[in-house]
Scaffold this motif. Structure first.
Motif, PDB file in Angstrom:
ATOM      1  N   HIS A  20      46.196  59.012  41.167  1.00  0.00           N
ATOM      2  CA  HIS A  20      45.700  58.567  39.863  1.00  0.00           C
ATOM      3  C   HIS A  20      44.420  59.311  39.482  1.00  0.00           C
ATOM      4  CE1 HIS A  20      43.735  55.685  37.006  1.00  0.00           C
ATOM      5  NE2 HIS A  20      44.941  55.791  36.479  1.00  0.00           N
ATOM      6  N   GLU A  21      43.532  59.505  40.442  1.00  0.00           N
ATOM      7  CA  GLU A  21      42.296  60.225  40.166  1.00  0.00           C
ATOM      8  C   GLU A  21      42.586  61.669  39.755  1.00  0.00           C
ATOM      9  OE1 GLU A  21      38.043  61.527  42.241  1.00  0.00           O
ATOM     10  OE2 GLU A  21      39.273  59.995  43.222  1.00  0.00           O
ATOM     11  N   GLN A  76      43.716  61.658  36.212  1.00  0.00           N
ATOM     12  CA  GLN A  76      42.577  61.381  35.348  1.00  0.00           C
ATOM     13  C   GLN A  76      41.735  62.644  35.148  1.00  0.00           C
ATOM     14  OE1 GLN A  76      41.430  58.049  33.901  1.00  0.00           O
ATOM     15  NE2 GLN A  76      43.656  58.089  34.054  1.00  0.00           N
ATOM     16  N   ARG A  77      41.545  63.399  36.239  1.00  0.00           N
ATOM     17  CA  ARG A  77      40.775  64.649  36.162  1.00  0.00           C
ATOM     18  C   ARG A  77      41.453  65.657  35.231  1.00  0.00           C
ATOM     19  NH1 ARG A  77      35.591  64.409  38.544  1.00  0.00           N
ATOM     20  NH2 ARG A  77      35.731  63.154  40.445  1.00  0.00           N
ATOM     21  N   HIS A 111      43.133  64.763  32.650  1.00  0.00           N
ATOM     22  CA  HIS A 111      43.205  64.092  31.344  1.00  0.00           C
ATOM     23  C   HIS A 111      44.646  63.800  30.932  1.00  0.00           C
ATOM     24  CE1 HIS A 111      38.934  64.953  31.009  1.00  0.00           C
ATOM     25  NE2 HIS A 111      39.179  66.242  31.225  1.00  0.00           N
ATOM     26  N   GLU A 129      47.134  60.940  30.531  1.00  0.00           N
ATOM     27  CA  GLU A 129      47.009  59.487  30.369  1.00  0.00           C
ATOM     28  C   GLU A 129      48.349  58.763  30.306  1.00  0.00           C
ATOM     29  OE1 GLU A 129      44.092  58.192  30.550  1.00  0.00           O
ATOM     30  OE2 GLU A 129      42.855  59.991  30.320  1.00  0.00           O
ATOM     31  N   TYR A 172      49.420  50.684  37.464  1.00  0.00           N
ATOM     32  CA  TYR A 172      49.106  51.361  36.205  1.00  0.00           C
ATOM     33  C   TYR A 172      50.299  51.303  35.239  1.00  0.00           C
ATOM     34  CZ  TYR A 172      45.665  53.228  39.489  1.00  0.00           C
ATOM     35  OH  TYR A 172      44.690  53.346  40.456  1.00  0.00           O
ATOM     36  N   GLU A 224      50.247  53.223  31.891  1.00  0.00           N
ATOM     37  CA  GLU A 224      50.211  54.687  31.905  1.00  0.00           C
ATOM     38  C   GLU A 224      51.587  55.292  32.168  1.00  0.00           C
ATOM     39  OE1 GLU A 224      47.143  56.361  34.367  1.00  0.00           O
ATOM     40  OE2 GLU A 224      45.736  54.756  33.909  1.00  0.00           O
TER      41      GLU A 224
END
Length: 313
Positions: A123-124, A127-128, A130, A132, A153, A156
């Motif tokens: 997930h990280e 996120q890095r 972008h 979503e 999540y 998402e």
């Protein structure tokens, strides 16, 4: 009698010396080959910082929707291994292949390979980047991680696709620490390399480019029985147990592409069907093939997946 004992003693000593010499040669060959392979290894994809370490991801395609691919346990180079599937998906989707810690070109990690940690790291990474909103597509053990991921999540993930994916109710056996110790010894001694050499090459008859096959072989030697993957193996039983009561959220579309004849248990198809019995839009499709269906049925998988997504819309 003394003469016989002397002869036997000499034979035993000779055998011991031969075995030690053999092990020494295997050890040295492994060191030399590993050094040579480091120079031949070619980078691909891009690195993102996750939990202070480098995680490798590979992105292909520019579609409006994104498909995130997660590998099965022990896949040496996920981005390369998924290549045939990525090529079929990328004309229609943006495809993101995640190489978890200990896989492909990603760093190792000392953090426990619990489902919670693995899911958090994936997930990280997204996120890095972008990213979503995406479709999650996972092979084998990533079915287990994907199940947890979707529940954590749900806003998402727009759909989940299982590629002969694991289900919590068909658990892997608990791996004892003594086995892990043995595998570490195989890695350090160079016997793991010999094991690969004596085994059948799973890519030999598949339509990968020769250069890709060579790179996958190099990464297999590099990543086989590394500390992160061994910890994942040791933690696997607990991860299955922790997920026993999890089901996919009913509003998330789920499709499983699985083997028609799973060799280990006859519960493979029924247990996958149970995973989606409450889903508003769930489906199980079977193919003749082995556990790595995406290597031989990539075109069929993508065709049926796209049709499934059209029905959902």
């Amino acid at each position: 009698m003394k003469k016989t004992i002397t002869i036997i003693s000499k034979i035993i000593v000779g055998l011991v010396i031969a075995i030690l010499l053999f092990l020494a040669i295997v050890f040295l060959v492994n060191i030399v080959c590993s050094k040579m392979e480091q120079g031949k290894l070619e980078t691909y994809g891009q690195s993102v910082t996750v939990d202070g370490k480098k995680m490798n991801v590979f992105i292909q395609g520019e579609g409006e929707e994104t498909v995130v691919l997660l590998p099965g346990y022990g896949t040496a180079a996920p981005a390369l291994d998924f290549k045939l599937l990525v090529d079929e998906l990328s004309p229609f989707y943006k495809v993101v292949v995640i190489e978890p810690f200990g896989y492909g070109l990603s760093d190792l990690t000392e953090k426990e390979r619990s489902t919670e940690n693995i899911v958090s790291e994936i997930h990280e990474a997204l996120q890095r980047l972008h990213i979503e909103r995406y479709i999650l597509m996972g092979h084998s053990i990533s079915g287990l991680y994907g199940l947890d991921y979707v529940n954590k999540y749900p806003n998402e993930v727009s759909a989940f696709v299982g590629l002969d994916s694991s289900v919590p109710t068909i658990s892997e056996k608990k791996i004892e620490s003594s086995i892990i110790t043995t595998l570490k010894l195989l890695k350090k001694s160079g016997l793991a390399r010999l094991q690969v050499k004596l085994s059948d090459d799973p890519y030999a008859v598949l339509p990968y480019e020769e250069k890709t096959k060579e790179q996958m072989k190099i990464l297999k030697h590099k990543n086989m029985y590394n500390t992160s993957q061994l910890n994942e193996a040791e933690t696997m039983y607990a991860n299955f147990k922790a997920a026993e009561n999890l089901l996919f959220p009913k509003n998330i579309p789920v499709i499983f592409f699985i083997q028609a004849n799973y060799p280990v248990t006859d519960r493979w198809i029924p247990e996958h069907k149970k995973q989606i019995e409450d889903s508003v839009h769930g489906k199980v499709m079977t193919f003749e093939g082995d556990h790595y269906l995406y290597r031989t049925k990539a075109k069929e998988i993508v065709e049926n997946f796209r049709e499934f997504m059209k029905e959902e819309k």
